[in-house]
Motif scaffolding. Structure first.
Motif, PDB file in Angstrom:
ATOM      1  N   MET A   1       0.718  -1.174  -0.052  1.00 38.05           N
ATOM      2  CA  MET A   1       0.029  -0.010  -0.080  1.00 38.05           C
ATOM      3  C   MET A   1       0.875   1.289   0.039  1.00 38.05           C
ATOM      4  O   MET A   1       1.843   1.254   0.677  1.00 38.05           O
ATOM      5  CB  MET A   1      -0.990   0.078   1.181  1.00 38.05           C
ATOM      6  CG  MET A   1      -2.136  -0.958   1.164  1.00 38.05           C
ATOM      7  SD  MET A   1      -3.317  -0.577   0.101  1.00 38.05           S
ATOM      8  CE  MET A   1      -3.423  -2.198  -0.939  1.00 38.05           C
ATOM      9  N   ASP A   2       0.472   2.362  -0.781  1.00 31.45           N
ATOM     10  CA  ASP A   2       0.982   3.436  -0.936  1.00 31.45           C
ATOM     11  C   ASP A   2       0.503   4.737   0.114  1.00 31.45           C
ATOM     12  O   ASP A   2      -0.721   4.811   0.061  1.00 31.45           O
ATOM     13  CB  ASP A   2       1.034   3.883  -2.474  1.00 31.45           C
ATOM     14  CG  ASP A   2       1.571   5.152  -2.722  1.00 31.45           C
ATOM     15  OD1 ASP A   2       2.159   5.903  -1.865  1.00 31.45           O
ATOM     16  OD2 ASP A   2       1.211   5.601  -3.748  1.00 31.45           O
ATOM     17  N   ASP A   3       1.283   5.036   0.951  1.00 32.28           N
ATOM     18  CA  ASP A   3       0.678   6.162   1.866  1.00 32.28           C
ATOM     19  C   ASP A   3       0.254   7.300   1.412  1.00 32.28           C
ATOM     20  O   ASP A   3      -0.424   8.191   1.766  1.00 32.28           O
ATOM     21  CB  ASP A   3       1.839   6.421   2.711  1.00 32.28           C
ATOM     22  CG  ASP A   3       2.143   5.222   3.960  1.00 32.28           C
ATOM     23  OD1 ASP A   3       1.199   4.231   3.948  1.00 32.28           O
ATOM     24  OD2 ASP A   3       3.148   5.229   4.463  1.00 32.28           O
ATOM     25  N   SER A   4       0.574   7.637  -0.051  1.00 29.45           N
ATOM     26  CA  SER A   4       0.175   9.049  -0.548  1.00 29.45           C
ATOM     27  C   SER A   4      -1.380   9.079  -1.206  1.00 29.45           C
ATOM     28  O   SER A   4      -1.710  10.085  -1.398  1.00 29.45           O
ATOM     29  CB  SER A   4       1.141   9.285  -1.851  1.00 29.45           C
ATOM     30  OG  SER A   4       1.052   8.365  -2.854  1.00 29.45           O
ATOM     31  N   ARG A   5      -1.646   7.875  -1.204  1.00 28.82           N
ATOM     32  CA  ARG A   5      -3.261   7.746  -1.796  1.00 28.82           C
ATOM     33  C   ARG A   5      -4.185   7.087  -0.682  1.00 28.82           C
ATOM     34  O   ARG A   5      -3.660   5.998   0.092  1.00 28.82           O
ATOM     35  CB  ARG A   5      -3.017   7.079  -3.210  1.00 28.82           C
ATOM     36  CG  ARG A   5      -2.638   7.959  -4.222  1.00 28.82           C
ATOM     37  CD  ARG A   5      -2.620   7.165  -5.483  1.00 28.82           C
ATOM     38  NE  ARG A   5      -2.564   5.889  -5.451  1.00 28.82           N
ATOM     39  CZ  ARG A   5      -3.268   4.925  -6.157  1.00 28.82           C
ATOM     40  NH1 ARG A   5      -4.169   5.366  -6.807  1.00 28.82           N
ATOM     41  NH2 ARG A   5      -3.114   3.747  -5.994  1.00 28.82           N
ATOM     42  N   PRO A   6      -5.396   7.234  -0.672  1.00 28.96           N
ATOM     43  CA  PRO A   6      -6.379   6.691   0.244  1.00 28.96           C
ATOM     44  C   PRO A   6      -6.331   5.006  -0.055  1.00 28.96           C
ATOM     45  O   PRO A   6      -6.500   4.635  -1.066  1.00 28.96           O
ATOM     46  CB  PRO A   6      -7.554   7.219  -0.060  1.00 28.96           C
ATOM     47  CG  PRO A   6      -7.584   8.477  -0.686  1.00 28.96           C
ATOM     48  CD  PRO A   6      -6.293   8.356  -1.223  1.00 28.96           C
ATOM     49  N   ILE A   7      -6.515   4.295   1.130  1.00 31.79           N
ATOM     50  CA  ILE A   7      -6.319   2.839   0.593  1.00 31.79           C
ATOM     51  C   ILE A   7      -7.510   2.206   0.115  1.00 31.79           C
ATOM     52  O   ILE A   7      -7.210   1.441  -0.837  1.00 31.79           O
ATOM     53  CB  ILE A   7      -6.275   2.133   2.074  1.00 31.79           C
ATOM     54  CG1 ILE A   7      -4.869   2.504   2.758  1.00 31.79           C
ATOM     55  CG2 ILE A   7      -6.316   0.797   2.177  1.00 31.79           C
ATOM     56  CD1 ILE A   7      -4.768   2.155   4.394  1.00 31.79           C
ATOM     57  N   PHE A   8      -8.714   2.791   0.253  1.00 34.58           N
ATOM     58  CA  PHE A   8      -9.769   2.216  -0.552  1.00 34.58           C
ATOM     59  C   PHE A   8      -9.748   2.342  -1.995  1.00 34.58           C
ATOM     60  O   PHE A   8     -10.235   1.690  -2.639  1.00 34.58           O
ATOM     61  CB  PHE A   8     -11.002   2.921   0.005  1.00 34.58           C
ATOM     62  CG  PHE A   8     -11.441   4.280  -0.368  1.00 34.58           C
ATOM     63  CD1 PHE A   8     -12.102   4.455  -1.531  1.00 34.58           C
ATOM     64  CD2 PHE A   8     -11.057   5.335   0.382  1.00 34.58           C
ATOM     65  CE1 PHE A   8     -12.439   5.767  -2.031  1.00 34.58           C
ATOM     66  CE2 PHE A   8     -11.290   6.695   0.004  1.00 34.58           C
ATOM     67  CZ  PHE A   8     -11.945   7.046  -1.245  1.00 34.58           C
ATOM     68  N   LEU A   9      -9.176   3.534  -2.364  1.00 34.30           N
ATOM     69  CA  LEU A   9      -8.874   3.684  -3.856  1.00 34.30           C
ATOM     70  C   LEU A   9      -7.717   2.876  -4.413  1.00 34.30           C
ATOM     71  O   LEU A   9      -7.901   2.287  -5.569  1.00 34.30           O
ATOM     72  CB  LEU A   9      -8.357   5.089  -4.137  1.00 34.30           C
ATOM     73  CG  LEU A   9      -9.171   6.355  -4.032  1.00 34.30           C
ATOM     74  CD1 LEU A   9      -8.532   7.652  -4.169  1.00 34.30           C
ATOM     75  CD2 LEU A   9     -10.474   6.149  -4.806  1.00 34.30           C
ATOM     76  N   GLN A  10      -6.625   2.649  -3.668  1.00 37.15           N
ATOM     77  CA  GLN A  10      -5.676   1.653  -3.836  1.00 37.15           C
ATOM     78  C   GLN A  10      -6.389  -0.078  -3.777  1.00 37.15           C
ATOM     79  O   GLN A  10      -5.968  -0.870  -4.775  1.00 37.15           O
ATOM     80  CB  GLN A  10      -4.820   1.699  -2.832  1.00 37.15           C
ATOM     81  CG  GLN A  10      -3.887   2.545  -3.004  1.00 37.15           C
ATOM     82  CD  GLN A  10      -2.763   2.938  -1.829  1.00 37.15           C
ATOM     83  OE1 GLN A  10      -1.838   1.976  -1.862  1.00 37.15           O
ATOM     84  NE2 GLN A  10      -2.887   3.579  -0.934  1.00 37.15           N
ATOM     85  N   ILE A  11      -7.324  -0.264  -3.131  1.00 36.14           N
ATOM     86  CA  ILE A  11      -8.100  -1.433  -3.117  1.00 36.14           C
ATOM     87  C   ILE A  11      -8.715  -1.839  -4.477  1.00 36.14           C
ATOM     88  O   ILE A  11      -8.799  -2.606  -5.130  1.00 36.14           O
ATOM     89  CB  ILE A  11      -9.009  -1.922  -1.913  1.00 36.14           C
ATOM     90  CG1 ILE A  11      -8.228  -1.752  -0.618  1.00 36.14           C
ATOM     91  CG2 ILE A  11      -9.646  -3.082  -2.068  1.00 36.14           C
ATOM     92  CD1 ILE A  11      -7.279  -3.227  -0.520  1.00 36.14           C
ATOM     93  N   ALA A  12      -9.405  -0.762  -4.824  1.00 35.71           N
ATOM     94  CA  ALA A  12     -10.226  -0.568  -6.056  1.00 35.71           C
ATOM     95  C   ALA A  12      -9.234  -0.781  -7.362  1.00 35.71           C
ATOM     96  O   ALA A  12      -9.497  -1.429  -8.224  1.00 35.71           O
ATOM     97  CB  ALA A  12     -11.005   0.769  -6.266  1.00 35.71           C
ATOM     98  N   GLU A  13      -8.196  -0.043  -7.482  1.00 39.49           N
ATOM     99  CA  GLU A  13      -7.148  -0.250  -8.402  1.00 39.49           C
ATOM    100  C   GLU A  13      -6.745  -1.581  -8.603  1.00 39.49           C
ATOM    101  O   GLU A  13      -6.514  -1.981  -9.637  1.00 39.49           O
ATOM    102  CB  GLU A  13      -6.307   1.087  -8.169  1.00 39.49           C
ATOM    103  CG  GLU A  13      -5.403   1.105  -9.416  1.00 39.49           C
ATOM    104  CD  GLU A  13      -4.203   2.174  -9.095  1.00 39.49           C
ATOM    105  OE1 GLU A  13      -3.182   1.869  -8.497  1.00 39.49           O
ATOM    106  OE2 GLU A  13      -4.553   3.198  -9.807  1.00 39.49           O
ATOM    107  N   GLN A  14      -6.287  -2.090  -7.512  1.00 45.43           N
ATOM    108  CA  GLN A  14      -5.999  -3.632  -7.429  1.00 45.43           C
ATOM    109  C   GLN A  14      -6.798  -4.461  -8.142  1.00 45.43           C
ATOM    110  O   GLN A  14      -6.414  -5.287  -8.836  1.00 45.43           O
ATOM    111  CB  GLN A  14      -5.534  -3.909  -6.093  1.00 45.43           C
ATOM    112  CG  GLN A  14      -4.991  -5.284  -5.867  1.00 45.43           C
ATOM    113  CD  GLN A  14      -5.108  -5.968  -4.379  1.00 45.43           C
ATOM    114  OE1 GLN A  14      -4.863  -4.963  -3.451  1.00 45.43           O
ATOM    115  NE2 GLN A  14      -4.700  -7.186  -4.420  1.00 45.43           N
ATOM    116  N   ILE A  15      -8.145  -4.332  -7.697  1.00 47.62           N
ATOM    117  CA  ILE A  15      -9.256  -4.953  -8.218  1.00 47.62           C
ATOM    118  C   ILE A  15      -9.012  -5.003  -9.816  1.00 47.62           C
ATOM    119  O   ILE A  15      -9.262  -5.764 -10.793  1.00 47.62           O
ATOM    120  CB  ILE A  15     -10.465  -4.946  -7.998  1.00 47.62           C
ATOM    121  CG1 ILE A  15     -10.424  -5.355  -6.267  1.00 47.62           C
ATOM    122  CG2 ILE A  15     -11.457  -5.632  -8.346  1.00 47.62           C
ATOM    123  CD1 ILE A  15     -11.591  -5.140  -5.342  1.00 47.62           C
TER     124      ILE A  15
END
Length: 118
Positions: A1-15
Protein backbone atom coordinates in the motif's frame (compact mmCIF):
# COMPACT_ATOMS: atom_id res chain seq x y z
CA UNK A 1 0.00 0.00 0.00
CA UNK A 2 1.08 3.53 -0.87
CA UNK A 3 0.72 6.13 1.90
CA UNK A 4 0.19 8.95 -0.59
CA UNK A 5 -3.28 7.79 -1.67
CA UNK A 6 -6.35 6.59 0.23
CA UNK A 7 -6.31 2.84 0.85
CA UNK A 8 -9.83 2.29 -0.49
CA UNK A 9 -8.76 3.75 -3.86
CA UNK A 10 -5.76 1.43 -3.90
CA UNK A 11 -8.01 -1.57 -3.21
CA UNK A 12 -10.28 -0.57 -6.11
CA UNK A 13 -7.27 -0.07 -8.38
CA UNK A 14 -5.83 -3.45 -7.39
CA UNK A 15 -9.10 -5.15 -8.36
CA UNK A 16 -9.20 -3.19 -11.63
CA UNK A 17 -5.61 -4.20 -12.40
CA UNK A 18 -6.42 -7.85 -11.73
CA UNK A 19 -9.42 -7.66 -14.07
CA UNK A 20 -7.40 -5.96 -16.83
CA UNK A 21 -4.58 -8.52 -16.45
CA UNK A 22 -7.07 -11.38 -16.70
CA UNK A 23 -6.42 -12.61 -13.18
CA UNK A 24 -10.07 -11.95 -12.36
CA UNK A 25 -12.18 -13.05 -15.29
CA UNK A 26 -15.68 -11.79 -15.95
CA UNK A 27 -18.36 -13.57 -13.92
CA UNK A 28 -15.80 -14.80 -11.37
CA UNK A 29 -16.00 -14.05 -7.67
CA UNK A 30 -13.66 -11.47 -6.17
CA UNK A 31 -12.23 -11.82 -2.66
CA UNK A 32 -14.52 -10.62 0.09
CA UNK A 33 -14.00 -7.36 1.92
CA UNK A 34 -12.95 -9.39 4.97
CA UNK A 35 -10.31 -11.19 2.89
CA UNK A 36 -8.99 -7.87 1.57
CA UNK A 37 -9.01 -6.47 5.10
CA UNK A 38 -7.12 -9.44 6.54
CA UNK A 39 -4.58 -9.51 3.70
CA UNK A 40 -3.81 -5.78 3.88
CA UNK A 41 -4.41 -5.49 7.64
CA UNK A 42 -6.99 -2.77 7.23
CA UNK A 43 -10.50 -2.12 8.47
CA UNK A 44 -13.14 -4.14 6.55
CA UNK A 45 -15.13 -0.92 6.06
CA UNK A 46 -12.16 0.57 4.18
CA UNK A 47 -11.96 -2.50 1.92
CA UNK A 48 -15.72 -2.34 1.44
CA UNK A 49 -15.49 1.28 0.35
CA UNK A 50 -13.05 0.31 -2.41
CA UNK A 51 -15.20 -2.59 -3.56
CA UNK A 52 -18.34 -0.42 -3.51
CA UNK A 53 -16.65 2.11 -5.80
CA UNK A 54 -16.43 -0.64 -8.40
CA UNK A 55 -20.01 -1.74 -7.75
CA UNK A 56 -21.16 1.85 -8.33
CA UNK A 57 -19.13 1.93 -11.56
CA UNK A 58 -20.74 -1.31 -12.78
CA UNK A 59 -17.45 -3.23 -12.72
CA UNK A 60 -18.59 -5.55 -9.92
CA UNK A 61 -22.01 -6.78 -8.91
CA UNK A 62 -23.35 -8.53 -5.84
CA UNK A 63 -24.98 -11.93 -5.74
CA UNK A 64 -26.99 -11.86 -2.56
CA UNK A 65 -25.60 -14.24 0.03
CA UNK A 66 -22.69 -15.31 -2.19
CA UNK A 67 -20.43 -12.31 -2.73
CA UNK A 68 -19.13 -9.90 -5.34
CA UNK A 69 -18.49 -10.87 -8.96
CA UNK A 70 -16.86 -9.27 -11.97
CA UNK A 71 -19.51 -7.88 -14.31
CA UNK A 72 -19.73 -8.92 -17.94
CA UNK A 73 -17.87 -6.41 -20.12
CA UNK A 74 -15.91 -5.04 -17.13
CA UNK A 75 -12.48 -5.65 -18.66
CA UNK A 76 -13.31 -3.85 -21.91
CA UNK A 77 -14.89 -0.96 -20.00
CA UNK A 78 -11.87 -0.61 -17.71
CA UNK A 79 -9.43 -0.69 -20.62
CA UNK A 80 -11.45 1.95 -22.44
CA UNK A 81 -11.56 4.15 -19.32
CA UNK A 82 -7.83 3.73 -18.74
CA UNK A 83 -7.01 4.58 -22.37
CA UNK A 84 -9.08 7.73 -22.12
CA UNK A 85 -7.34 8.70 -18.87
CA UNK A 86 -3.95 7.89 -20.42
CA UNK A 87 -4.66 10.22 -23.33
CA UNK A 88 -5.75 13.02 -21.01
CA UNK A 89 -2.91 12.62 -18.51
CA UNK A 90 -0.02 11.86 -20.85
CA UNK A 91 -0.75 12.34 -24.55
CA UNK A 92 -2.39 15.77 -24.36
CA UNK A 93 0.45 17.30 -22.28
CA UNK A 94 3.01 15.56 -24.51
CA UNK A 95 1.47 17.10 -27.63
CA UNK A 96 1.32 20.52 -25.98
CA UNK A 97 5.01 20.37 -25.03
CA UNK A 98 5.94 19.07 -28.48
CA UNK A 99 4.10 22.02 -30.05
CA UNK A 100 6.04 24.45 -27.85
CA UNK A 101 9.27 22.90 -29.12
CA UNK A 102 8.14 22.90 -32.76
CA UNK A 103 8.17 19.11 -32.87
CA UNK A 104 5.79 17.87 -35.55
CA UNK A 105 3.53 14.89 -34.94
CA UNK A 106 5.66 12.93 -37.40
CA UNK A 107 8.85 13.77 -35.50
CA UNK A 108 7.18 12.88 -32.23
CA UNK A 109 6.02 9.56 -33.65
CA UNK A 110 9.57 8.83 -34.84
CA UNK A 111 10.91 9.62 -31.35
CA UNK A 112 8.43 7.24 -29.77
CA UNK A 113 9.16 4.50 -32.28
CA UNK A 114 12.90 4.89 -31.80
CA UNK A 115 12.64 4.59 -28.02
CA UNK A 116 10.20 1.71 -28.08
CA UNK A 117 12.64 -0.47 -30.03
CA UNK A 118 15.46 -0.08 -27.52
Amino acid sequence: MDDSRPIFLQIAEQIENDIIAGQLAEETQVPSTNEFAAFHRINPATAGKGVNLLVDAGVLYKKRGIGMFVAEGARARLIDDRRTAFAEQFVTPLLAEAAKLDITPEQLSAMITERSTR
